[in-house]
Design a protein around this motif. Sequence first.
Motif, PDB file in Angstrom:
ATOM      1  N   GLY A  76      -5.386 -14.019  -2.419  1.00  0.00           N
ATOM      2  CA  GLY A  76      -5.388 -15.462  -2.621  1.00  0.00           C
ATOM      3  C   GLY A  76      -5.061 -16.271  -1.386  1.00  0.00           C
ATOM      4  O   GLY A  76      -5.128 -17.508  -1.420  1.00  0.00           O
ATOM      5  N   GLU A  77      -4.725 -15.589  -0.284  1.00  0.00           N
ATOM      6  CA  GLU A  77      -4.363 -16.310   0.940  1.00  0.00           C
ATOM      7  C   GLU A  77      -5.621 -16.841   1.614  1.00  0.00           C
ATOM      8  O   GLU A  77      -6.674 -16.199   1.617  1.00  0.00           O
ATOM      9  N   ASP A  78      -5.521 -18.007   2.201  1.00  0.00           N
ATOM     10  CA  ASP A  78      -6.655 -18.628   2.892  1.00  0.00           C
ATOM     11  C   ASP A  78      -7.022 -17.799   4.126  1.00  0.00           C
ATOM     12  O   ASP A  78      -6.135 -17.335   4.862  1.00  0.00           O
ATOM     13  N   PRO A  79      -8.318 -17.569   4.409  1.00  0.00           N
ATOM     14  CA  PRO A  79      -8.733 -16.789   5.586  1.00  0.00           C
ATOM     15  C   PRO A  79      -8.159 -17.325   6.890  1.00  0.00           C
ATOM     16  O   PRO A  79      -7.818 -16.535   7.790  1.00  0.00           O
ATOM     17  N   ARG A 105     -11.110  -8.652   2.643  1.00  0.00           N
ATOM     18  CA  ARG A 105      -9.737  -9.046   2.330  1.00  0.00           C
ATOM     19  C   ARG A 105      -9.175  -8.178   1.205  1.00  0.00           C
ATOM     20  O   ARG A 105      -8.014  -7.766   1.249  1.00  0.00           O
ATOM     21  N   GLY A 106      -9.993  -7.893   0.206  1.00  0.00           N
ATOM     22  CA  GLY A 106      -9.525  -7.086  -0.907  1.00  0.00           C
ATOM     23  C   GLY A 106      -9.263  -5.643  -0.519  1.00  0.00           C
ATOM     24  O   GLY A 106      -8.332  -5.012  -1.034  1.00  0.00           O
ATOM     25  N   ARG A 107     -10.065  -5.112   0.409  1.00  0.00           N
ATOM     26  CA  ARG A 107      -9.911  -3.706   0.789  1.00  0.00           C
ATOM     27  C   ARG A 107      -8.828  -3.484   1.829  1.00  0.00           C
ATOM     28  O   ARG A 107      -8.040  -2.552   1.724  1.00  0.00           O
ATOM     29  N   TYR A 108      -8.790  -4.359   2.846  1.00  0.00           N
ATOM     30  CA  TYR A 108      -7.903  -4.115   3.990  1.00  0.00           C
ATOM     31  C   TYR A 108      -6.628  -4.963   3.972  1.00  0.00           C
ATOM     32  O   TYR A 108      -5.666  -4.629   4.659  1.00  0.00           O
ATOM     33  N   LEU A 109      -6.613  -6.027   3.200  1.00  0.00           N
ATOM     34  CA  LEU A 109      -5.437  -6.895   3.137  1.00  0.00           C
ATOM     35  C   LEU A 109      -5.089  -7.224   1.685  1.00  0.00           C
ATOM     36  O   LEU A 109      -4.952  -8.391   1.303  1.00  0.00           O
TER      37      LEU A 109
END
Length: 572
Positions: A523-526, A514-518
């Motif tokens: 902080g958004e829920d998966p 999530r940190g690398r690609y989004l």
Amino acid sequence: MKTIIAGINAKYIHTALAARGLAAYAAQRGIDGVRAMEFTINQHPDAILRALYAERADCYLFSCYIWNWELVCRLVRDLRTLCPRAAIYLGGPQVSFHVGELLRSLPGVDGILRGEGEEPLCRLLRALRSGGDLSAVPSLTFWREGEVCETPMCAPMEMRELPFCYPDLDGLRHQIVYYESSRGCPFHCTYCLSSLERRVRRKPLELVLPELGHFLAAGVRQVKFCDRTFNCDREHCMAIWRYLMERDNGFTNFHFEITAELLGEEELGLLGRARPGLFQFEIGVQSVNPDTLRAIRRGADLSHLREVMSRLRENGNIHLHLDLIAGLPLEDYQSFARSFDSVFAMGPDQLQLGFLKVLPGSRMERDAPRYGIVSRACPPYEVLFTDHLSADELFTLKGVEEMVESYYNSGAFAHTLRFLLEGRGAFDTFHALRRFLEEGGWTGESLSRTTLYDWLYAFGTRRCGAEGPLLGELILLDICLEGKPKKLPACLAGRDQTKWYRPIRTFYEEPHNRGRYLPDYEGEDPAVLRRITHLEVFSFDLLSPGRERAGCALLFDYRKPKARRAVKVPLE
């Protein structure tokens, strides 16, 4: 005296610049009781008539164009019956030529204002209110004692006198706002009415720039400049482009009609720094046949045009819309096909295949007999056949145009089309696609997006010899780029991604991914991320030049522009 100026647009998203401008100019000149009302040709005529009648106006003025002329004629006849004492006048490009004939054909109309309307309208309203002599009103054709009378044309107005006609933009944020910073055109194209006024008048920049600032502050969706050749004055256009870039709100788009051959190094350098999506250019090529270009009095430096297009495409930040016209003098079917392929090779985002309109009052109207050009007698005055292009050939081009609109200009089939066009001529391919649909039983009805994908798959596999699995994957890529897939076309039936459900879920749950690609969704829920983005596993590496058969997972982030929407991600 209550006056209604009716502007009838082609679509709801359009705004009626002429009606708004005339009303604002009258108010600026101290004439009260003048109001613009806007409608569209898609409204029921009774609804428009009812709204106009409810005003019980003393004077009605209709702004007349090709797209609304038939509706205006119907409304005028009915309005005259309902309001026998009201004054009814017409204006606009549709009624500025052959005026006496038009007035005789519409006995319910009191008069027609020819050409530029601001000052003539004010003079007309003052005369009507005071009972003055209409022969003192410039640019007016009117009835007097059963005879058609015509007054001399009004001198062109100074552009600095034009008022800003969008004081309240709150209700226009999702519409196209039309704006003009100049009138006239320096060129002499025989099919265009703008060429009749060779003098170009510009609104002073000290007025233009603050007005554009209002659009930016209001966050309107799109501002479309009506200037016929926006960049014919280098200093004027550069100042406006710089201003818009410096004050860019990150949302509003500005559309310009330009002559690309006039762009030099300084302009290209400036444009290369614009935010993607800030500017949109419409560039009229019309033909690459030198004999045709000479016949329509259109100068062109095609080699420089290709160079400029290459630079603009390389920058990739400006939406490029190129125009072609079928039915021009001396252009036969084969010549038009060459023009099409030449323009298509320039890589526009949209290619507008239009058809010659022999407009009343244009030089083309006078030249038509010389070239055997026969056109419709009623709007839109479109060509039916010429000495060089038969009616059958023109109808064939209509079919090609439908394929270009559906498959190319929509932008929803980009990767699939690029694959199918490799090593093939663009014109021949779109023509063959149209024939394939007709032979398959298509009768011209509107088709859904999923059905269009199915037809393209069938065409690719049966007529182009394309490998079915690869073509299907390219279609899926195009679908995913448009939005999160919901209903897949029949050609992708049976596609099973069940084994990837758990790896996809794991990908979204991994904080590193999530940190690398989004990173924009911190902080958004998966679970929310899975709903608003999309991850698809393909059997081919579709983003590589060779499209190798190798598993490839693509993550689609729909907050990003389409060109950067898909990125490869690891998936175990």
